[in-house]
Design an enzyme around this catalytic site. Structure first.
Site, PDB file in Angstrom:
ATOM      1  N   GLN A  75      -5.000   4.103   6.010  1.00 48.36           N
ATOM      2  CA  GLN A  75      -5.642   4.405   4.729  1.00 48.36           C
ATOM      3  C   GLN A  75      -5.026   3.571   3.601  1.00 48.36           C
ATOM      4  O   GLN A  75      -4.709   4.085   2.529  1.00 48.36           O
ATOM      5  CB  GLN A  75      -5.532   5.904   4.430  1.00 48.36           C
ATOM      6  CG  GLN A  75      -6.452   6.770   5.254  1.00 48.36           C
ATOM      7  CD  GLN A  75      -7.921   6.504   4.950  1.00 48.36           C
ATOM      8  OE1 GLN A  75      -8.294   6.142   3.835  1.00 48.36           O
ATOM      9  NE2 GLN A  75      -8.771   6.709   5.952  1.00 48.36           N
ATOM     10  N   SER A  76      -4.916   2.276   3.829  1.00 40.65           N
ATOM     11  CA  SER A  76      -4.237   1.402   2.873  1.00 40.65           C
ATOM     12  C   SER A  76      -5.091   1.116   1.641  1.00 40.65           C
ATOM     13  O   SER A  76      -6.176   0.536   1.742  1.00 40.65           O
ATOM     14  CB  SER A  76      -3.883   0.075   3.560  1.00 40.65           C
ATOM     15  OG  SER A  76      -3.400  -0.860   2.625  1.00 40.65           O
TER      16      SER A  76
END
Length: 336
Positions: A75-76
């Site tokens: 979930q960058s």
């Protein structure tokens, strides 16, 4: 400090707002709390990486690159903003997503930032947790070079001295806003991970001789390691800026009390912090970074470290898209 000496492209909406959190300040009965809205930088829902990418993309273009290569966790926020920056300049983006979080359910690898990566036509691949992800990105870059591409590798979080210039610039922007409004800032609090945001702030304030403490709330590393990482990068950034004298390690403050079980792992304090800011101020934080940063700010107020009579600025580093990968923690329908 004269940042016009460095190549920079326009990606964000600056200056970002500096707002007083009236309701939260009253509820916590501690210092006056302000928020620097770097969730409003504008690039693909915004976030702190936009400031770094303005300098990094300029460097990539100067080197003739046609492809950006980077890495981050599943979930960058950084990968999403890098992919968006690539699209803006007609470049490809190739990213590696590390499976640091594996216990958030089936939808975790398709929701939130990953959905936005898809929409931005980011070419991503997953890697198992625990690898040297910057080395993996370098290897991918070599593969692309062999196929005739001209890649430019951006480290995780955009956290090198060039990227950290973005937060040296933020320090100057924040001080200018405070001076214009007659606001004396005692401390800046924010979530610290790959170190570029905190290093840029520390280096920028040091170069300006602005006596404002920067308090990092670690989202991953233990305190000693985080301080060492930030100090090393702050020194490199200060040198790039041309600041005089060695930047002392005592300027770097980090707390590791709010990491919880690990990176991206929920904590009760994070859930409380996100829920409280949404209810009190209608501002959404993210579960991995800014939520734990705000949990740290609240915790330090309750411990008496941040006191009544002080003025504290919280830097919102963005990332609310990740809430949709953690919706079970916040949805009123979760019981059903």
């Amino acid at each position: 400090m004269h940042l016009a000496r460095f190549a920079r492209v326009a990606l964000g909406h600056f200056p970002t707002p500096l707002e007083r959190l009236d309701n939260l300040s009253k509820t916590l009965a501690g210092p006056d709390i302000y928020i620097k809205r770097d969730d409003c930088t504008g690039l693909a829902t915004g976030g702190n990486k936009t400031r770094k990418l303005e300098f990094l993309v300029a460097d990539a273009l100067a080197q003739g690159a046609d492809t950006l290569v980077t890495q981050g966790a599943t979930q960058s926020n950084h990968v999403r903003q890098t992919a968006a920056a690539a699209r803006r300049f007609g470049m490809e983006c190739h990213a590696l997503l590390e499976r640091r979080v594996t216990n958030m359910g089936e939808g975790y690898e398709a929701a939130g930032n990953v959905l936005l990566d898809d929409m931005l036509h980011c070419d991503y691949a997953f890697r198992p947790g625990g690898l040297d992800m910057n080395a993996e990105a370098e290897a991918l870059s070599e593969e692309l070079r062999g196929k005739g591409r001209r890649p430019y590798v951006i480290p995780g979080g955009g956290s090198n001295a060039i990227g950290a210039l973005g937060y040296a610039n933020c320090a100057a922007e924040l001080v200018s806003q405070a001076d214009a409004g007659g606001l004396r800032i005692d401390k800046i609090v924010h979530a610290t991970g790959s170190a570029g945001t905190q290093a840029g702030l520390v280096a920028g304030l040091y170069a300006m001789n602005a006596p404002i403490d920067v308090v990092g709330i670690s989202v991953r590393a233990e305190r000693a390691a985080q301080i060492a990482n930030v100090h090393k990068l702050a020194c490199a950034t200060a040198e790039l800026l041309g600041a005089r004298g060695a930047l002392p390690e005592t300027l770097v403050e980090a707390h590791d009390d709010y990491v919880g079980p690990g990176y991206g792992q929920p904590t009760d304090e994070m859930v409380e912090a996100i829920s409280l800011l949404a209810a009190e101020e209608a501002i959404f934080l993210d579960p991995v970074y800014s939520g734990k940063g705000m949990a740290g700010l609240i915790g330090l107020i309750r411990k008496g470290v941040l006191k009544k009579g002080e003025t504290v600025v919280f830097i919102h580093t963005g990332g609310s898209a990740a809430l949709f990968a953690y919706q079970h923690l916040f949805s009123r329908q979760k019981a059903a």
